[in-house]
Write a protein that holds these residues in place. Sequence first.
Motif, PDB file in Angstrom:
ATOM      1  N   GLN A  78      24.795  20.318   5.564  1.00  0.00           N
ATOM      2  CA  GLN A  78      24.382  19.219   3.978  1.00  0.00           C
ATOM      3  C   GLN A  78      23.239  19.918   3.292  1.00  0.00           C
ATOM      4  O   GLN A  78      22.488  20.265   3.062  1.00  0.00           O
ATOM      5  CB  GLN A  78      23.689  17.908   4.421  1.00  0.00           C
ATOM      6  N   ARG A 134      25.021  19.480  17.262  1.00  0.00           N
ATOM      7  CA  ARG A 134      25.556  20.911  16.943  1.00  0.00           C
ATOM      8  C   ARG A 134      26.401  21.945  17.911  1.00  0.00           C
ATOM      9  O   ARG A 134      26.796  22.723  18.066  1.00  0.00           O
ATOM     10  CB  ARG A 134      24.606  21.652  15.417  1.00  0.00           C
ATOM     11  N   SER A 153      26.835  30.839  13.487  1.00  0.00           N
ATOM     12  CA  SER A 153      26.606  28.759  13.506  1.00  0.00           C
ATOM     13  C   SER A 153      25.172  28.885  13.834  1.00  0.00           C
ATOM     14  O   SER A 153      24.123  28.754  13.443  1.00  0.00           O
ATOM     15  CB  SER A 153      27.183  28.119  13.574  1.00  0.00           C
ATOM     16  N   ARG A 183      29.783  24.697   6.736  1.00  0.00           N
ATOM     17  CA  ARG A 183      29.334  24.583   5.432  1.00  0.00           C
ATOM     18  C   ARG A 183      29.352  22.795   5.635  1.00  0.00           C
ATOM     19  O   ARG A 183      27.986  22.330   4.770  1.00  0.00           O
ATOM     20  CB  ARG A 183      30.029  25.004   4.459  1.00  0.00           C
ATOM     21  N   ALA A 184      30.402  22.658   6.711  1.00  0.00           N
ATOM     22  CA  ALA A 184      30.611  20.836   6.431  1.00  0.00           C
ATOM     23  C   ALA A 184      28.731  20.284   7.621  1.00  0.00           C
ATOM     24  O   ALA A 184      28.252  19.551   7.203  1.00  0.00           O
ATOM     25  CB  ALA A 184      31.719  20.391   7.304  1.00  0.00           C
ATOM     26  N   ARG A 185      28.539  21.440   8.671  1.00  0.00           N
ATOM     27  CA  ARG A 185      27.983  20.593   8.993  1.00  0.00           C
ATOM     28  C   ARG A 185      26.356  21.258   8.085  1.00  0.00           C
ATOM     29  O   ARG A 185      25.403  20.451   8.657  1.00  0.00           O
ATOM     30  CB  ARG A 185      27.666  22.164  10.363  1.00  0.00           C
TER      31      ARG A 185
END
Length: 157
Positions: free
Chosen positions: A6, A136, A82, A2-4
């Motif tokens: 935006q 990432r 992810s 979730r932090a990755r």
Amino acid sequence: MRAREQDVYRYYNDMGKNKGHCTWGAGILAHRGVCSIEELGRTVSATQVAMEFERRVAEAERGVRDNVSTPLNQAQFDALCSLTYNTGVSGASDTFRYVNRGDFAGAADNISRLIKVSVVVRGKKKKVVAPGLIARRKEESAPFRAEAKQPFEATSE
């Protein structure tokens, strides 16, 4: 993860003005190709972003569980989720094959190579490095470079 991703409360082109793919919210692909003028004017709510993000994360988790038969630790499972969220099941399929063969180093190398995206430049499709994918992919490949300590069965809840 979730932090990755935006939150952006509008539609936008993921590689900048007139480049990449039409995207919205938390890295949610609307469609391949750039957004139309109408789409660029479209806004979305925080609720819409949260609901679609959760739906797509569940879809990515299901894709990993359905395609990986090798035990994974939690970090490896999360990394594959992810990757699958970002590339789709078909984009992650080569990585799944490496993992299923137990070739975690090969999986890590494959993940690290997935830094290019297709864009249309002057009417021609071409692959370009997406700078945002470099960090990432480094994060996603890291759990496969380290030794697995606590296996996590990918087919369990």
